[in-house]
Design an enzyme around this catalytic site. Sequence first.
Site, PDB file in Angstrom:
ATOM      1  N   LEU A  21       0.880  -1.234  -0.003  1.00  0.00           N
ATOM      2  CA  LEU A  21      -0.342  -0.035  -0.216  1.00  0.00           C
ATOM      3  C   LEU A  21       0.393   1.051  -0.137  1.00  0.00           C
ATOM      4  O   LEU A  21       0.547   1.895   0.568  1.00  0.00           O
ATOM      5  CB  LEU A  21      -0.997   0.012   0.976  1.00  0.00           C
ATOM      6  CG  LEU A  21      -1.931  -0.626   1.109  1.00  0.00           C
ATOM      7  CD1 LEU A  21      -2.878  -1.113   2.127  1.00  0.00           C
ATOM      8  CD2 LEU A  21      -2.684  -0.751  -0.137  1.00  0.00           C
ATOM      9  N   GLY A  22       2.019   0.782   0.524  1.00  0.00           N
ATOM     10  CA  GLY A  22       2.859   2.882   0.276  1.00  0.00           C
ATOM     11  C   GLY A  22       3.859   2.148   1.515  1.00  0.00           C
ATOM     12  O   GLY A  22       4.442   1.126   2.191  1.00  0.00           O
ATOM     13  N   ALA A  23       4.787   3.332   2.129  1.00  0.00           N
ATOM     14  CA  ALA A  23       5.684   3.247   2.935  1.00  0.00           C
ATOM     15  C   ALA A  23       5.963   4.211   3.268  1.00  0.00           C
ATOM     16  O   ALA A  23       5.646   5.758   2.942  1.00  0.00           O
ATOM     17  CB  ALA A  23       7.475   2.796   2.028  1.00  0.00           C
ATOM     18  N   GLY A  25       8.154   7.031   6.672  1.00  0.00           N
ATOM     19  CA  GLY A  25       9.491   6.444   7.484  1.00  0.00           C
ATOM     20  C   GLY A  25      10.608   5.437   8.309  1.00  0.00           C
ATOM     21  O   GLY A  25      10.999   5.095   9.158  1.00  0.00           O
ATOM     22  N   MET A  26       8.608   5.153   8.921  1.00  0.00           N
ATOM     23  CA  MET A  26       9.358   4.262  10.093  1.00  0.00           C
ATOM     24  C   MET A  26       8.328   2.330   9.580  1.00  0.00           C
ATOM     25  O   MET A  26       9.260   1.367   9.789  1.00  0.00           O
ATOM     26  CB  MET A  26       8.394   4.450  10.709  1.00  0.00           C
ATOM     27  CG  MET A  26       8.330   5.356  12.021  1.00  0.00           C
ATOM     28  SD  MET A  26       9.891   5.215  12.718  1.00  0.00           S
ATOM     29  CE  MET A  26      10.601   6.952  11.838  1.00  0.00           C
ATOM     30  N   GLY A  27       8.078   2.346   8.299  1.00  0.00           N
ATOM     31  CA  GLY A  27       8.006   1.292   7.719  1.00  0.00           C
ATOM     32  C   GLY A  27       7.405   1.220   6.939  1.00  0.00           C
ATOM     33  O   GLY A  27       7.186   2.082   5.737  1.00  0.00           O
ATOM     34  N   LYS A  43       1.237  -2.634   8.956  1.00  0.00           N
ATOM     35  CA  LYS A  43       2.765  -1.688   8.815  1.00  0.00           C
ATOM     36  C   LYS A  43       3.447  -2.612  10.254  1.00  0.00           C
ATOM     37  O   LYS A  43       3.631  -3.028  10.629  1.00  0.00           O
ATOM     38  CB  LYS A  43       2.662  -0.132   9.699  1.00  0.00           C
ATOM     39  CG  LYS A  43       3.716   0.312   9.923  1.00  0.00           C
ATOM     40  CD  LYS A  43       3.517   1.584  10.087  1.00  0.00           C
ATOM     41  CE  LYS A  43       3.350   2.776   8.562  1.00  0.00           C
ATOM     42  NZ  LYS A  43       3.749   4.125   8.596  1.00  0.00           N
ATOM     43  N   ASP A 137       2.326  13.225  11.761  1.00  0.00           N
ATOM     44  CA  ASP A 137       2.727  12.956  10.397  1.00  0.00           C
ATOM     45  C   ASP A 137       1.123  13.312   9.021  1.00  0.00           C
ATOM     46  O   ASP A 137       1.159  12.878   8.237  1.00  0.00           O
ATOM     47  CB  ASP A 137       3.494  12.374  10.080  1.00  0.00           C
ATOM     48  CG  ASP A 137       3.992  12.284   8.508  1.00  0.00           C
ATOM     49  OD1 ASP A 137       4.646  13.631   7.830  1.00  0.00           O
ATOM     50  OD2 ASP A 137       4.155  10.789   8.178  1.00  0.00           O
TER      51      ASP A 137
END
Length: 659
Positions: A21-23, A25-27, A43, A137
């Site tokens: 689905l996406g990325a 900064g944390m994972g 996640k 964020d």
Amino acid sequence: MEPLHPGDPRRIGPYELEARLGAGGMGQVFLGVSPGGRGVAVKVIRAEHAEDERFRRRFAREVEAARRVGGFHTAQVVDADPEADPPWLVTAFVPGSTLREVVAEHGPLDPDAVRALAAGLAEGLAAIHACGLVHRDLKPGNVIMAADGPRIIDFGIALATDATVLTSHNVVVGTYAYMSPEQVLGEMPGPPGDVFSLGCVLAYAATGGGPFDATSIPAIVHRVLHEEPDLPGLPGDLSNMIAACLVKDPGRRPALDALISAPQSIEAPAPAPAGPSLPDDDAVGTHANATRVATRQQDAPAVAPAGPAPVRRRALLIGAGAVTAVAAAAVPAALFLTRGDGRQEAAPPAPAPRPKGLVSPSGSLTAPGVKTLNEVAITADGRTVAAGGLDSTITLWDVATGRVLRTIEKTGWVSALAFSPDGRSLASSCSTPGLLLVWDAATGRLKVNVRSGEFGLNSLDYSPDGRTIAGANPDARLFDAATGRGLASFDLRHSGVNAIAYSPDGGLVAVGVDGYHDKPPGKTVQLLDGRTLRKRGQLVGHTSNLTGVAFSPDGKRLASSGADKTVRLWDLASRRAVRVIKAGEATVKDTRFSPDGSSVLAACSDRTIRIWNAATGVLTATLVGHSQPVERIALTPDGRTVAGVGGTKADGTVTLWKV
């Protein structure tokens, strides 16, 4: 959404993974399927963070807080395993495009759609903040435009503000184009930081671009810190609302409830005061953060130094190494603050022990027809709470069950409340006209009804033996508790009184003076004899009117609060302030010692109750969740339950916290 890569996991916990689905900064975030066939977003934390034990502890705390996040406009956390290798978090999967995708494909939203988006996202943030989290964020890529309304997603870097900064001192994690100034400066952001990010998101939705867009990250950072936002061609109400969210000073940003219920009432921000509005992290004091948990304390002398602390000049170095310009303005990265000569600063000294941080409410007390509550009291056995306000009623609740015990009507505007030491009587003040009323707490029967003077009493307290009631405004007075007969008075020259308290042995009465129109003996604590009200001394140091006074359980210290945004702790033997605790930009409305004397509590205008260690001045907890400024607080005798009331508009709620 894209297919799984060759190295991607195919299963996390009980969840089968189907796509990317996406990325962040944390994972990495995957589309998964639960054992029951429901779509979920999974996640998976990156290895470099998973190997950091400090990160794992913080992540576990945030998971527990995020599980409690309710509200229609957030993606619910349904499962997590902070101890797994790697750790993971699962939320409900919300089908739909992100706001970034919608605007990129179809252009800016129309004004009505932006207004609806603002209300929905504000409601979602309110639910997040109520659970002690700050998102940190919020950006167009983290807003899903579902068919039934927007959803805030990605709690991957959400911060419970008792947690340490993610990597090291003065390092920022987030997305520059949507960061608040305080976050850019490496500080731990509070809820106002999310409001700033919300303003950036709404500007993007309305105009198709960010309000601080530039061609490089250093230029974006400069614009966020020093320049006004670009808000071209917006209708007046939208321009006012978004500009107010984007004010540099966090204390001047609008509250979320205004964005939800009355956005049209938000006015364009006034010009910022002259001088630096965002002090360096070494400056004295704190920003106006509703949940900022780094309030500094200052020891004697009693009067804090005048004027702002100097702000050291700093240079900005972006990224890891010598990267100074990045074309992609929305790329998450780390921001390091360096010395003015470009060399990285020496490692900071070991931090003080971290405070407990945010404490969400454990419950609330309400009653039909009760709309305003400004006064609260708790019986000495901790079983009964009483509260009243403008509704001309006093409501009594059972603390353990939340059940309404009785409602006392025809009380007039309740401007003060106090239970007798045995809990059998409840004293109240009526402001229109000025009356002292004493009620039978068990039956609600009126036992005493006497004129208290031209004005109602702003504060009441029983003597330890229960025979005398001390009342204040405009002067200090003592009344016979059984008959209401006046026993003594002390002339304060109509300078006004907001607070009065008996010492534990009954020998002293402390009076917090308003100093109305600078009349003497204003802005002082008057110490009076507990039987005659003859003057025994005074405490001088507050620079604005006094709002609260409280004796320590041993009677050796006194806490006073004021509109000068401080709580002062006094040694009564020497009549000197031994500690001045600053509350940032929050006005302190009331103060109390914990029953064991180890802590001092303050009701604050930023909707919090703050708790400091009385011996060190270190902030140990911040109670959040009351919907309006907290005006009065009361504690159970074991100190484990705190009750708070107050607000400038209708909200008939007593908020309870377990501490």
